[in-house]
Design a protein around this motif. Structure first.
Motif, mmCIF file in Angstrom:
data_model
loop_
_atom_site.group_PDB
_atom_site.id
_atom_site.type_symbol
_atom_site.label_atom_id
_atom_site.label_comp_id
_atom_site.label_asym_id
_atom_site.label_seq_id
_atom_site.Cartn_x
_atom_site.Cartn_y
_atom_site.Cartn_z
ATOM 1 N N TYR A 32 -29.141 14.900 -2.661
ATOM 2 C CA TYR A 32 -28.261 15.329 -3.751
ATOM 3 C C TYR A 32 -27.192 14.310 -4.113
ATOM 4 N N GLY A 33 -27.142 13.206 -3.401
ATOM 5 C CA GLY A 33 -26.178 12.171 -3.734
ATOM 6 C C GLY A 33 -26.486 10.902 -2.957
ATOM 7 N N LEU A 34 -26.080 9.779 -3.517
ATOM 8 C CA LEU A 34 -26.190 8.494 -2.823
ATOM 9 C C LEU A 34 -24.769 7.992 -2.600
ATOM 10 N N LEU A 35 -24.488 7.566 -1.386
ATOM 11 C CA LEU A 35 -23.102 7.314 -0.966
ATOM 12 C C LEU A 35 -22.702 5.848 -1.055
ATOM 13 N N MET A 36 -21.523 5.641 -1.660
ATOM 14 C CA MET A 36 -20.812 4.374 -1.524
ATOM 15 C C MET A 36 -19.887 4.553 -0.332
ATOM 16 N N PRO A 37 -20.218 4.000 0.845
ATOM 17 C CA PRO A 37 -19.462 4.326 2.060
ATOM 18 C C PRO A 37 -18.068 3.707 2.081
ATOM 19 N N ASP A 38 -17.183 4.380 2.778
ATOM 20 C CA ASP A 38 -15.799 3.949 2.926
ATOM 21 C C ASP A 38 -15.453 4.060 4.409
ATOM 22 N N VAL A 39 -15.626 2.972 5.149
ATOM 23 C CA VAL A 39 -15.394 2.949 6.592
ATOM 24 C C VAL A 39 -13.988 2.432 6.860
ATOM 25 N N ARG A 40 -13.293 3.084 7.781
ATOM 26 C CA ARG A 40 -11.872 2.791 7.961
ATOM 27 C C ARG A 40 -11.535 2.301 9.369
ATOM 28 N N PRO A 41 -11.666 1.017 9.585
ATOM 29 C CA PRO A 41 -11.179 0.447 10.841
ATOM 30 C C PRO A 41 -9.651 0.329 10.786
ATOM 31 N N LEU A 42 -9.067 -0.403 11.716
ATOM 32 C CA LEU A 42 -7.612 -0.591 11.714
ATOM 33 C C LEU A 42 -7.270 -1.895 10.981
ATOM 34 N N ALA A 43 -6.349 -1.803 10.042
ATOM 35 C CA ALA A 43 -5.839 -2.992 9.354
ATOM 36 C C ALA A 43 -4.363 -3.159 9.705
ATOM 37 N N TRP A 44 -3.920 -4.395 9.814
ATOM 38 C CA TRP A 44 -2.503 -4.613 10.092
ATOM 39 C C TRP A 44 -2.010 -5.850 9.351
ATOM 40 N N ARG A 45 -0.708 -5.866 9.107
ATOM 41 C CA ARG A 45 -0.078 -6.992 8.430
ATOM 42 C C ARG A 45 0.429 -7.999 9.465
ATOM 43 N N LYS A 46 -0.180 -9.178 9.458
ATOM 44 C CA LYS A 46 0.192 -10.197 10.444
ATOM 45 C C LYS A 46 1.629 -10.681 10.232
ATOM 46 N N ASP A 47 2.064 -10.756 8.969
ATOM 47 C CA ASP A 47 3.431 -11.216 8.712
ATOM 48 C C ASP A 47 4.455 -10.202 9.233
ATOM 49 N N PHE A 48 4.138 -8.915 9.156
ATOM 50 C CA PHE A 48 5.063 -7.903 9.682
ATOM 51 C C PHE A 48 5.070 -7.919 11.212
ATOM 52 N N PHE A 49 3.923 -8.204 11.816
ATOM 53 C CA PHE A 49 3.866 -8.331 13.283
ATOM 54 C C PHE A 49 4.778 -9.468 13.733
ATOM 55 N N LYS A 50 4.694 -10.629 13.059
ATOM 56 C CA LYS A 50 5.555 -11.771 13.411
ATOM 57 C C LYS A 50 7.017 -11.390 13.291
ATOM 58 N N GLU A 51 7.340 -10.705 12.202
ATOM 59 C CA GLU A 51 8.724 -10.297 11.944
ATOM 60 C C GLU A 51 9.256 -9.401 13.058
ATOM 61 N N ALA A 52 8.360 -8.562 13.637
ATOM 62 C CA ALA A 52 8.775 -7.633 14.695
ATOM 63 C C ALA A 52 8.663 -8.250 16.076
ATOM 64 N N GLY A 53 8.270 -9.533 16.151
ATOM 65 C CA GLY A 53 8.153 -10.204 17.443
ATOM 66 C C GLY A 53 6.871 -9.884 18.176
ATOM 67 N N LEU A 54 5.852 -9.374 17.454
ATOM 68 C CA LEU A 54 4.562 -9.061 18.063
ATOM 69 C C LEU A 54 3.554 -10.164 17.748
ATOM 70 N N ASP A 55 2.565 -10.312 18.627
ATOM 71 C CA ASP A 55 1.510 -11.302 18.420
ATOM 72 C C ASP A 55 0.684 -10.895 17.186
ATOM 73 N N PRO A 56 0.683 -11.691 16.133
ATOM 74 C CA PRO A 56 -0.029 -11.292 14.906
ATOM 75 C C PRO A 56 -1.540 -11.256 15.059
ATOM 76 N N GLU A 57 -2.053 -11.800 16.140
ATOM 77 C CA GLU A 57 -3.502 -11.800 16.352
ATOM 78 C C GLU A 57 -3.921 -10.741 17.361
ATOM 79 N N SER A 58 -2.991 -9.898 17.790
ATOM 80 C CA SER A 58 -3.316 -8.927 18.835
ATOM 81 C C SER A 58 -2.913 -7.519 18.410
ATOM 82 N N PRO A 59 -3.839 -6.749 17.822
ATOM 83 C CA PRO A 59 -3.533 -5.370 17.413
ATOM 84 C C PRO A 59 -3.468 -4.458 18.628
#
Length: 432
Positions: A153-180
């Motif tokens: 009854y329908g064909l799906l355009m999928p929307d998968v939701r992993p975790l996204a993060w802002r590397k510049d905000f991580f740097k600003e908060a003193g967190l490793d921007p490459e380590s979620p």
């Protein structure tokens, strides 16, 4: 007097000539959705509705329609894009009044909860008649998501939701921007570190959680704890101990300024899409405009943090393309849907929008343009959406109320969840 009558007659003659001439120069109306041109050929016009595609998506849809019409001279497509917060009400009204579109988009939950009402066209006979190769090219789980009692009854355009993060905000908060964050506990800890407040007001969320129509961000977390908010029979489960503890934790985070009030269905997008949040469970297509404005190098992607059992389950929703069972033009509607999901078009469309293509054969070419979506394909191996149940709309309605009551301090989380779960069960029982 005679002069005035003569002038009036001449004017009437001119008007009639213009009207008749105009009709002859264009077309004449025939059956519903059909017109006849000067050569006597009938042309079908398909009404097509799609929810909230955004600027990039709308442009891609219009290009798809233009390509389709160029290859199908007897069919035109009349596009209407409707904001998400108005879409389903307008669609329901249109179906009730018999003015529904021939082809339309439909949210993941809406299809699975209304497919038994007989509104949608079973595409399977058309797929079988054409021996359509796309059927075997779909990722199997995405293909099955549009099925109901042996029909497609329908064909799906999928929307998968992993975790996204802002590397510049991580740097600003003193967190490793490459380590979620790697665990759920760490996710909440990072959200507190990444929040930004001014004069007692949250101006940037640490974690993007929606306080209105907020079941999707809540479910992304609940899946990590091994649960969904209703079971396979449609019975609400959002009053479980696990869910209550999760919402209590979210309310504490909200009160501490860890995220700002927001609406999942806002036409302006969510806080993360507007650079007002540091982390979010979100798809790459939903961040297309953000990526274009801040640069892809500032956005990191990973699987969700580990849940209680070590799994990293992602939420997968999406938008179905379906046709109305009452359409006067089922063959043409199927032609348009089939064209939409053809290899060439789906690769072009998803490359432009960042949507994940549902066809296996275009994955390699697609990733050349969107390498960030490699993580989405990885997430798809362990993803869950809404279980198919006609009770979905009732469960969602009361879950939304419970979350809003909890976030706004109207009721304690446990009371809000338990009371609304009972109301959901009562309404489900009354409907049976």
């Amino acid at each position: 007097m005679k002069h005035r009558l003569t002038a009036g007659f001449m004017m009437l003659t001119i008007i009639l000539a213009l009207v008749l001439g105009g009709c002859g120069a264009t077309s004449s109306s025939g059956a519903a959705g059909k017109t006849t041109d000067e050569a006597g050929s009938e042309k079908v016009t398909l009404k097509f509705w799609y929810p909230n595609a955004g600027e990039i998506g709308t442009k891609a849809i219009k290009e798809t329609i233009a390509s389709f019409e160029a290859q199908h001279s007897g069919i035109s497509v009349d596009l209407t894009v409707v904001p998400w917060d108005q879409y389903f009400q307008k669609l329901a009204v249109a179906y009730s009044g018999g003015t529904q579109p021939d082809v339309h988009g439909l949210g993941f939950g809406q299809l699975i909860s209304t497919v038994d009402q007989g509104k949608y066209l079973n595409l399977q006979p058309y797929i079988d008649k054409d021996k359509w190769e796309g059927a075997s090219d779909f990722f199997p789980d995405i293909w099955k998501s549009g099925q109901w009692k042996g029909g497609q009854y329908g064909l799906l355009m999928p929307d998968v939701r992993p975790l996204a993060w802002r590397k510049d905000f991580f740097k600003e908060a003193g967190l490793d921007p490459e380590s979620p964050p790697k665990t759920v506990d760490e996710l909440f800890d990072y959200a507190n570190k990444l929040k930004k407040t001014e004069n007692g007001q949250t101006v940037r969320s640490g974690l993007d959680i929606q306080t209105s129509n907020g079941e999707q961000s809540y479910l992304s977390l609940l899946l990590l704890l091994g649960q969904n908010f209703y079971d396979d029979k449609g019975d609400p489960q959002f009053d479980s101990d696990v869910s209550i503890k999760l919402v209590e934790r979210l309310v504490d985070l909200y009160k501490s300024g860890g995220f700002m009030a927001s609406n999942q269905q806002s036409a302006n997008g969510t806080p993360f899409q507007n650079s007002q949040a540091a982390m979010a469970f979100i798809s790459a297509s939903q961040t297309a405009s953000l990526t274009a404005s801040v640069g892809g190098d500032k956005i990191g992607w990973s699987l969700p943090p580990e849940g209680t059992d070590g799994s990293k389950t992602s939420l997968m929703l999406g938008t179905f393309l379906t046709a109305a069972s009452a359409t006067k033009h089922p063959e043409e509607a199927w032609e348009f849907i089939k064209f939409w999901f053809s290899k060439d078009n789906i690769l072009k469309y998803t490359t432009e929008t960042g949507n994940l293509p549902p066809l296996q054969s275009v994955k390699a070419d697609y990733l050349k343009a969107h390498p960030e979506n490699e993580i989405s394909y990885e997430a798809m191996k362990n993803a869950q959406g809404y279980p198919p149940a006609k009770e979905w709309s009732i469960d969602v309605k009361y879950l939304r109320l419970a979350l809003e009551e909890a976030y706004n301090g109207i009721k304690a989380p446990a009371d809000a969840l338990k009371e609304n779960a009972k109301l959901a069960r009562d309404e489900i029982a009354a409907a049976q």
